[in-house]
Motif scaffolding. Structure first.
Motif, short mmCIF file in Angstrom:
data_model
loop_
_atom_site.label_atom_id
_atom_site.label_comp_id
_atom_site.label_asym_id
_atom_site.label_seq_id
_atom_site.Cartn_x
_atom_site.Cartn_y
_atom_site.Cartn_z
N PHE A 1 144.70 31.43 49.98
CA PHE A 1 145.86 30.91 50.68
C PHE A 1 145.62 29.48 51.15
CE2 PHE A 1 147.50 30.00 54.97
CZ PHE A 1 148.87 29.91 54.69
N GLY A 2 144.45 29.22 51.74
CA GLY A 2 144.15 27.88 52.23
C GLY A 2 144.14 26.85 51.12
N PHE B 1 139.75 26.21 58.69
CA PHE B 1 139.57 26.06 57.24
C PHE B 1 140.80 25.43 56.60
CE2 PHE B 1 140.45 28.04 53.07
CZ PHE B 1 139.46 27.39 52.33
N VAL B 2 141.98 25.93 56.95
CA VAL B 2 143.22 25.40 56.37
C VAL B 2 143.40 23.93 56.77
CG1 VAL B 2 145.73 25.57 56.41
CG2 VAL B 2 144.35 27.64 56.23
N LEU C 1 135.50 34.36 55.95
CA LEU C 1 136.88 34.47 55.49
C LEU C 1 136.97 35.45 54.33
CD1 LEU C 1 137.87 30.68 55.45
CD2 LEU C 1 138.35 32.35 57.25
N SER C 2 138.14 36.05 54.16
CA SER C 2 138.36 36.91 53.00
C SER C 2 138.73 36.04 51.80
CB SER C 2 139.48 37.91 53.28
OG SER C 2 140.73 37.22 53.36
N ALA C 3 138.59 36.61 50.61
CA ALA C 3 138.94 35.88 49.39
C ALA C 3 140.42 35.49 49.41
CB ALA C 3 138.63 36.73 48.16
N MET C 4 141.27 36.38 49.96
CA MET C 4 142.70 36.07 50.02
C MET C 4 142.97 34.91 50.97
SD MET C 4 146.00 38.52 50.12
CE MET C 4 145.29 39.36 48.78
N GLU C 5 142.25 34.87 52.08
CA GLU C 5 142.43 33.76 53.03
C GLU C 5 142.00 32.43 52.41
OE1 GLU C 5 141.90 35.83 57.43
OE2 GLU C 5 140.11 35.39 56.22
#
Length: 402
Positions: free
Chosen positions: A52-53, A104-105, A45-49
């Motif tokens: 967000f999660g 993940f979310v 995953l990206s740091a932004m993802e």
């Protein structure tokens, strides 16, 4: 062994809560340092993802606390604490199979919900399982245990970060889950407590109409912004605005951990009453203001002078943190009706969650954006919040006696 047992409580409710807290926080100490690296590394995953999660899941933490508070009043807090503790343990295993953003979310949202619910139910359990004169003392002791547990868990995380690899990270996740489960099962050693039953008025409506309590919750949330000073604002400040070595940040956090472990219990004495708890939070505002002013002064100095000023600021910060915590326990319990203590704890806990949500953005914008003026602004917020607690607490006492 004799030295160790001298620091442990006698068998009974407090001992059960102590060992449960120890296992739970060891697991959390294992999880926190490796989680983001695992999600952005092996999971991909990206740091932004990830951000967000975590932000999306935080919203459900509010709901978890409210739900657990209500259930604790209706069904009894011991069973509710056990339920959500076991659920958190099982859901943590779900991270092992996370392979993308959607999974993940989902897992993060569910674990955030159950973890927040478990925390509220545990607070309610302490509130009803112990006599009111011991609540603050036990919460202080458990906070010291929490710091020890996080430190021990951090050692395991350090091992994982050193060796890295997907298998090592998964081992940390599963080890965390096992610790959570052990902490959950130890709750069974707390004697059962009766449910408060359904109050005549709806509990959520009752607490939302309790304006002094809501105000106290918001003022405590403002004081709780201090949690982001050492972990968010100060690291950036040290690196970008001072000549102090970056490693001093780790030393200041270590100093904070040791100081809280050693001093939380003695500095919590006197906060068992509403008046004493309000006084503690007023002191917290002064100490936190002092810490912000000292941190602001650390810029433009030689390396070692900056380090000395930063250590002085960290000392004032930890004093403010200790008084804030002690006052928060006394106020949250003593101002809550006995039949709705779980619901009231759920609402009070939302103040902490609100602080956690606001702290990173607010502190970075103020401190890095405005520099020294930002530190002064944050310090004044602490001072005003602490100063307002005693008059609001007196209003709450008067309203309860009306």
């Amino acid at each position: 062994m004799g030295v160790l047992t001298a620091f442990l409580p006698a068998p009974g409710t407090v001992a059960a809560l102590t060992w449960s807290t120890a296992f739970r926080t060891i697991g959390r100490g294992m999880f926190l340092p490796v989680s983001v690296i695992y999600f952005t590394g092996p999971v991909g995953l990206s740091a932004m993802e990830v951000g967000f999660g975590l932000s999306f899941a935080a919203v459900f933490g509010f709901l978890g606390g409210l739900a657990a508070g209500r259930l604790s009043d209706l069904r009894g807090p011991r069973g509710v604490t056990l339920l959500f503790s076991v659920a958190t343990s099982l859901l943590t295993c779900g991270y092992v199979v996370v392979d993308g953003l959607a999974a993940f979310v989902l897992v993060t949202t569910l674990t955030t919900f159950t973890a927040a619910a478990e925390q509220t139910a545990r607070s309610a359990l302490i509130g009803v399982a112990l006599p009111h004169e011991r609540r603050v003392q036990v919460r202080a002791y458990l906070r010291a245990v929490t710091n020890v547990g996080l430190s021990l868990g951090g050692l395991g995380a350090a091992f994982a970060l050193h060796h890295q690899g997907r298998a090592v990270y998964l081992g940390m996740m599963l080890g965390c889950s096992v610790c959570y489960l052990a902490g959950a099962l130890l709750i069974l050693r707390v004697p059962p407590v009766e449910a408060a039953g359904k109050p005549d008025d709806g509990p959520i409506r009752l607490v939302l109409r309790d304006r002094p309590y809501i105000t106290i919750t918001l003022l405590n949330a403002a004081l709780s912004l201090h949690g982001g000073l050492l972990t968010v604002a100060l690291p950036l400040w040290v690196v970008q605005r001072t000549s102090a070595p970056a490693a001093v940040v780790a030393l200041l956090i270590m100093f904070n951990t040791v100081a809280v472990t050693m001093l939380q219990v003695p500095l919590s004495r006197g906060s068992e009453s509403v008046v004493g708890a309000a006084r503690a939070q007023r002191r917290s505002g002064w100490f936190l203001l002092m810490s912000c002013l000292l941190f602001a002064l650390s810029t433009g100095l030689s390396s070692w002078v900056a380090v000395v000023v930063l250590v002085a600021g960290a000392s004032a910060h930890v004093a403010g943190e200790l008084f804030q915590a002690a006052g928060s326990w006394g106020l949250s319990y003593e101002l809550a009706p006995a039949r709705s203590i779980g619901t009231y704890q759920g609402v009070y806990g939302m103040g902490y969650q609100l602080a956690d949500l606001l702290a990173p953005a607010l502190l970075v914008a103020a401190v890095i954006g405005w520099g020294q003026a930002g530190w002064v602004l944050i310090g004044v917020i602490f001072l005003i919040a602490g100063a307002l607690v005693p008059p609001v607490a007196r209003r709450a006492i008067a309203a309860a006696g009306a």
